[in-house]
Design a protein around this motif. Structure first.
Motif: not given
Ligand code: ADP
Ligand code: MG
Length: 638
Positions: A261, A280, A285, A287, A301, A304, A309-310
């Motif tokens: 991340s 993207n 992934e 945001t 966002n 996320d 999630r992103k």
């Protein structure tokens, strides 16, 4: 008492109650460590934590200046458990409060928060519980101190300690002055018995520190400044003049850091839009976040990203205040920021749980021009800029440029900027490692500076582009029409790559061998130190990228069992989804990595993992050790 899952259950009576209010010598170092392991899962204190905890337990006021990610929360959370009565934590950010309280509740520590996001009924019920003495910690925004309910609360329960987080907000000299912080002193004075008062911040100059002590009336406080170093952060600068090369560099980096991340900071909204679309399209992934998006989209966002999630966030500097995501493993600055304060704060969002993380700056001289333009020019409709402020901001940008172009240890540059006295070699930045080589630039410097001299002799001045064109012998109309091809320095650097000339030129400016004058169209001119190069022939060396492409950055988790790590992450994410909390609140990446190293098979081994305390052991021990056992038997049989 030993930490042993068989003989010890938290079910009946919380451990901290055994020790509560018993400091005065009876509560020994081991006992505090037991609390640390049981509730927070750590076996070691970080620098400064233990001293602060002991000072607070001795009922001393505290002022602590510790860098972002140093672990300030724990410094007051441990004493809050052990003191008789309630600890009030004043914190400026609503999003941060919720996160902190979530994390406390995960560790079965009774805590709650009060702020404007609560429905009136929830607010009332929280107050009710607080009055009943159901909480050890209550988080509250400074504006909330005005409310009658809080005033009454202060009369009805014993407030043992008031903690002021982000305490620099109290000073006009700090960078985020919040007038509501001035309510704190009045509130404390209104209480019948004076609570211990503890102020925490990551950034405070001496002036700000004095303000904090004076305005809060701290009494003979224990003052601790731990310094700004974050050893786990790897700092790197990559000089990448052309935009397409930046995109490629980023894609290469991401390819080598799959499943990590990270945040990519860009200077403008437009770059955020373009870059997030590019990522993207490349299958990542990602945001995005900037001030031009609607509130709701920003919130979605941000969530996320926080809830994994992103894993990638592409953002302007509008993103990040109050974000306490512990598994951010890189922060890339796609454009150079305006000053070192912002850079260090933004980069510091990486590696908050103490694991190795990368802070990389992509430097291109073009970005520098953009920043200079933004500092010096007004937006249409804005009032004219204060010239003193403009020149102050240009100085700050210059320090940032120095960082981007220096050949010295990058960490040393940053720490020295904040007033630390670091050694000149850290071994964990791109200058200390081997991606650069020392190049003798004496001759190149002489050529560039003489060219500027010759131009000045003709009574003219030009910007960097024109000077580089002259040095390279470009046949542009603009150049030829002014007869500049008759200069003796015309074409004397025709064999050097234009970007290399620019890099050297920027180095000469940053080190005051040349100067830039004027703001709208800055022009090059000789400077106080020019003579050292062309008359005294001072030898000059600078670190330049080796001719072959730089090595990819080392992947610091390569030695881990990646397959197990992926499985552990999947399990953690599933549990997080079921519980509706961010994954890192269950375990940080650092904890999962430690599990990969330690391969815990039973409760005892699981407790040895960093970040696992009794509470988490009871909650998650079984599922995680089962997964490790399965993984082991699979890898053995394959
Ligand atoms: P800040 O000083 O920025 O407020 P935090 O209190 O949010 O830092 O802590 C940053 C991270 O460090 C958190 O993930 C926290 O769990 C972790 N941490 C704090 N103390 C320790 C410790 N003694 N050992 C390991 N990790 C710790
Ligand atoms: Mg904090």
């Amino acid at each position: 008492m030993s930490v042993n899952s068989q003989t010890f259950s938290l079910g009946q009576r919380p451990l901290f109650l055994f020790f509560q209010g018993q400091y005065n010598g009876l509560l020994m170092k081991q006992d505090i460590r037991l609390i640390l392991k049981t509730y927070f899962g750590f076996t070691q204190f970080r620098r400064g934590q233990e001293e602060i905890i002991h000072a607070l337990l001795e009922h001393r006021d505290v002022l602590a200046v510790m860098p972002t990610g140093a672990g300030k929360s724990l410094c007051y959370q441990v004493p809050a458990l052990l003191l008789d009565g309630l600890t009030l934590v004043i914190s400026p950010l609503i999003s941060l409060m919720k996160d902190q309280v979530n994390a406390l509740q995960e560790g079965d520590i009774p805590g709650a928060y009060l702020n404007s996001s609560l429905a009136p009924a929830d607010y009332q019920s929280t107050i009710h519980h607080a009055v009943q003495g159901d909480y050890k910690m209550l988080y509250i925004a400074p504006e909330g101190l005005k409310r009658d309910a809080i005033q009454h609360l202060g009369e009805q329960v014993g407030i043992a300690m008031v903690v002021i987080d982000e305490a620099h907000c109290i000073s006009q000299w700090g960078h985020d002055f919040r007038p509501s912080y001035l309510l704190i002193r009045e509130f404390i004075q209104s209480l019948t018995s004076r609570p211990i008062t503890a102020a925490f911040t990551a950034t405070a100059t001496d002036k700000v520190k004095e303000d904090i002590v004076r305005i809060l009336h701290l009494e003979n406080p224990y003052v601790l400044t731990t310094g700004f170093n974050r050893e786990n952060l790897y700092f790197a600068v990559q000089t990448i003049p052309k935009s397409p090369d930046k995109v490629q560099a980023l894609l290469d980096y991401l390819k080598n850091h799959q499943d990590k991340s990270g945040i990519v900071y860009c200077a403008t909204r437009k770059t955020v839009e373009e870059l997030s679309a590019t990522l993207n399209a490349a299958g990542y992934e990602a945001t995005r976040y900037h001030a031009g998006l609607d509130d709701w989209e920003r919130q979605i966002n941000q969530d996320d990203f926080i809830y994994d999630r992103k894993p990638l966030m592409v953002a302007t500097n509008a993103f990040g205040m109050g974000i306490d995501k512990s598994n951010v493993s890189f922060v890339i600055h796609y454009n150079i920021p305006k000053n070192i304060e912002s850079y260090y704060q933004e980069a510091g969002r990486a590696g908050r749980a103490g694991e190795a993380a990368d802070c990389i700056l992509y430097y291109s001289p073009q970005d520098l021009r953009t920043n200079t333009f933004l500092i010096t020019n007004c937006q249409p409709g804005d009032p004219p800029k204060d010239p003193a402020l403009v020149s102050h901001n240009l100085e700050l940008l210059k320090a940032m440029t120095y960082y981007a172009t220096t050949t010295d240890c990058l960490r040393a540059q940053l720490l020295a900027y904040f007033g630390d006295t670091p050694s000149n070699y850290c071994g964990n930045c791109s200058n200390c490692t081997t991606r650069f080589e020392a190049v003798d630039i004496s001759l190149a410097a002489q050529k560039i500076i003489s060219c500027v001299y010759r131009i000045e002799q003709r009574g003219k001045r030009f910007g960097k582009t024109m000077v580089v064109d002259i040095l390279r012998g470009t046949k542009s109309q603009k150049l030829l029409s002014q007869g500049l091809d008759s200069l003796s320095t015309y074409g004397i650097m025709a064999d050097m790559d234009v970007h290399r000339i620019r890099t050297i030129l920027d180095y000469l400016i940053a080190h005051e061998y040349l100067a830039l004058e004027g703001t709208t169209y800055p022009v090059l001119c000789s400077a106080s130190r020019s003579g050292e190069i062309i008359f005294e022939k001072k030898p000059l060396e600078m670190m330049l990228p080796k001719d072959k492409p730089p090595h990819p950055l080392p992947d610091k988790t390569a030695e881990l069992d990646e397959r197990l790590f992926i499985k552990l992450k999947a399990l953690r994410n599933r549990l997080a989804q079921e519980a509706h909390i961010p994954a890192y609140i269950i375990f940080s990446d650092a904890s999962l990595q430690d599990m990969c190293r330690k391969m815990p098979l039973n409760p005892e081994q699981f407790l040895a993992v960093s970040g696992v305390g009794m509470v988490k052991m009871e909650k998650y021990g079984e599922v995680f050790t089962r997964l490790v056992r399965e993984h082991r038997s699979q890898t053995k049989s394959s």
